[in-house]
Design an enzyme around this catalytic site. Structure first.
Site, PDB file in Angstrom:
ATOM      1  N   ASP A   1       0.828  -1.195   0.000  1.00 47.19           N
ATOM      2  CA  ASP A   1       0.000   0.000   0.000  1.00 47.19           C
ATOM      3  C   ASP A   1       0.872   1.259   0.000  1.00 47.19           C
ATOM      4  O   ASP A   1       1.950   1.283   0.594  1.00 47.19           O
ATOM      5  CB  ASP A   1      -0.896  -0.011   1.243  1.00 47.19           C
TER       6      ASP A   1
ATOM      7  N   GLU B   1       1.742  -0.243  -4.793  1.00 50.08           N
ATOM      8  CA  GLU B   1       0.698   0.677  -5.233  1.00 50.08           C
ATOM      9  C   GLU B   1       1.322   2.051  -5.457  1.00 50.08           C
ATOM     10  O   GLU B   1       1.791   2.685  -4.512  1.00 50.08           O
ATOM     11  CB  GLU B   1      -0.416   0.791  -4.188  1.00 50.08           C
TER      12      GLU B   1
END
Length: 615
Positions: free
Chosen positions: A304, A338
């Site tokens: 993330d 990401e």
């Protein structure tokens, strides 16, 4: 334009003919498979299936503002858990999925937000304890059982991890009572003084965060250079491991503006931003996530907010994780970061494989290109531009095969929402046809297809974030009950684990075709035809060839993004003379001439044609 569901079904629901024998590969053992061999199912456990209602409140007493459970509110826990996911592995496998990516399962702060803005950590991104499963989702033993059950079926399990931030625990004296807490830069608030360049000297001898040595960071002892850091007494020891409770391990500079230095040093709406430049933090994160590999034998990490962490951190973290996985007997551990960009600027993604040295990144540019061409009806040159840049990833075009591709997600919104928003006058038949076409691109073009849970059931939603996180089980959230699904008359009042939805059937057919066809998993890709803004070429046409990595046999894939049928000539290898249809109708049986085939493609449709070489 398509005007009836029956017409759409005739155009686009096409059962794939049997896979040609020369295209079929024997199934590989799980650990042998490369990242590009997978089809990933991306799921939020809280929104998927409720296998144990006893954990709905996470064992926390009090009202919904304490435990966070309220299935009538889109921003609270709804009751899904790991046991529910285990119970539905049959469903996921029947969709043709070979890997499952879960949003973070770590223990979260159950609630955050001021009065009137409260929401829960159902999504998993507000971690307090990095070492255990959130009790709303189950226990560590449940996660062990999930990995074992998935592996027994030949399915991999990918964890969503975070190294950028923790839950919002620290707050700043200067921002109490304020709606926002402005970012304070290193120039205006250097580490060497408290409260600005003319403030009291602190942290003597600290050479700045760019000198990333243990000796240098030992001189950083006072975290109050930009703001006065405060902690509520009841939260002083809330984070695990214990070192995470020390403010000195965080940037403490206020909220990010998502630009300049604040992009890697600012808090995400108050989430405590880790000082990832510090060797202590880097080693701490290596220890945390290496332990999850050791304990559970997971098969990959989605990282993330990877672009919001300094590159030096990843150059330490990634090799450590790959080494840890190899030691556990996992040679093809898939790590993808990401790096969220909405622009069709491939270089923004490529940078993270070159500078950060991440093995792979989520292909946000792919999502943008498909949204533009299929949802918005723009020229298919956007797809050609996307693939033209593949050579610039670290590792070149072969590395691009490992990029997880997607067309909608939990942050941006669902693909059917983009289709609906771009075509407000379209009927359900056209919306279904366009949504199917986007998934056909996803499942046949290069990369690792990633299906967002519920998309196979026609979930659309009203927007992004909480508006794209519906439950697969029957919902009682008013905002979800108002929504219209694509391709079905069913509503969110019912559960959605049926296998007869046309999108489910398309995805299942193509997923199985993909994993059985090496050209579609490991094969190189060559762009053959596209439509550009000048009007050259055939409107709506995009075509590629993909090649078997062992035999170099050609597979031609052609798409029609327009509402009118297309008849076109497509270049192929001169050795490709006879063809078999693997999917769709309109494949030729023979080449028109050496190096050219004539194809016909229905509106919003796809054909996949396997060549048989002349001898």
């Amino acid at each position: 334009m398509i005007r009836t569901l029956a017409t759409a079904m005739a155009i686009a629901i096409i059962a794939a003919p049997p896979v040609a024998a020369q295209q079929t590969a024997p199934p590989l053992e799980l650990r042998q498979r490369l990242p590009q061999d997978e089809v990933i199912y991306f799921v939020l456990p809280d929104r998927f299936a409720n296998g144990d209602r006893r954990n709905d409140r996470g064992g926390i007493a009090g009202d919904r503002f304490a435990h966070g459970f309220d299935p009538t509110h889109k921003g609270f826990f709804h009751g899904g858990d790991i046991k529910g996911l285990i119970d539905r592995l049959d469903y996921i496998q029947s969709l043709g999925m070979t890997a499952i990516w879960l949003t973070p399962v770590f223990k979260n702060k159950p609630m955050q937000g001021g009065k009137g803005e409260e929401s829960a950590g159902y999504h998993g991104y507000w971690i307090t304890d990095f070492t255990t499963v959130d009790p709303h989702l189950g226990a560590d033993t449940d996660f062990t059982a999930l990995v074992a059950a998935a592996h027994a079926r030949g399915m991999k399990v990918y964890m969503d991890i975070i190294a950028n931030h923790t839950a919002d625990v620290f707050y700043f004296a200067e921002c109490e009572g304020k709606a926002t807490c402005a970012y304070r830069s290193r120039a205006d608030y250097p580490y060497a003084t408290r409260g600005g360049p003319k403030g009291e000297p602190i942290n003597r001898g600290f050479a700045g965060d760019r000198v990333m040595t243990t000796q240098n960071f030992a001189r950083l002892t006072d975290p109050n250079y930009a703001y006065g850091v405060k902690i509520k007494p009841q939260e002083r020891a809330i984070k695990v491991p214990a070192w995470l409770n020390e403010p000195i391990h965080y940037h403490n500079r206020g909220n990010t503006m998502f630009s300049n230095e604040s992009s890697t040093m600012g808090d995400f709406v108050g989430l405590d931003d880790l000082m990832t430049e510090s060797p202590r933090v880097a080693q701490g994160m290596i220890n945390i996530y290496g332990d999850w590999i050791d304990r559970f034998g997971v098969d990959g990490f989605r990282i993330d907010t990877a672009r919001h962490v300094n590159p030096e951190f990843w150059t330490k973290f990634t090799p450590a994780m790959l080494d840890r996985a190899k030691a556990k007997g996992i040679p093809n551990f898939h790590i993808f970061g990401e790096a969220a960009w909405s622009e069709l600027e491939i270089g923004l993604l490529q940078r993270h494989t070159v500078v950060d040295k991440l093995p792979s990144v989520l292909d946000f540019a792919f999502a943008t290109a498909v949204q533009q061409t299929v949802a918005e009806g723009k020229p298919t040159a956007a797809l050609a531009k996307l693939f033209w840049g593949d050579a610039m990833y670290a590792g070149g075009e072969p590395a691009a095969l490992q990029l997880p591709t997607f067309i909608g997600n939990h942050d941006q919104g669902r693909f059917a929402m983009f289709v609906t928003r771009a075509n407000p006058q379209a009927d359900d038949a056209e919306l279904l046809a366009r949504t199917r076409l986007g998934h056909e691109m996803l499942l046949t073009l290069r990369g690792v297809p990633t299906i967002y849970y519920g998309d196979e059931q026609g979930f659309a939603g009203k927007g992004n974030d909480q508006d794209s996180r519906q439950t697969m089980f029957a919902s009682s959230a008013a905002t979800y009950l108002e929504e219209k699904l694509v391709g079905t008359a069913r509503t969110h009042r019912e559960d959605h684990f049926r296998t007869d939805h046309p999108l489910f059937q398309t995805i299942a057919t193509l997923s199985k075709l993909r994993v059985a066809t090496p050209a579609l998993t490991r094969g190189r890709q060559v762009t053959r035809a596209y439509h550009d803004a000048s009007g050259e070429g055939v409107p709506g046409l995009f075509a590629v060839s993909r090649f078997d990595p062992a035999s170099d046999a050609e597979v031609v894939i052609a798409f029609n993004t327009s509402a009118a049928p297309i008849a076109a000539n497509i270049e192929v290898e001169t050795r490709s003379t006879d063809f078999t249809a693997l999917y769709g109708t309109g494949c030729p049986t023979t080449a028109t001439a050496p190096g050219s085939v004539a194809v016909t493609i229905a509106p919003f449709s796809t054909i996949v044609c396997a060549a048989k070489e002349s001898r």
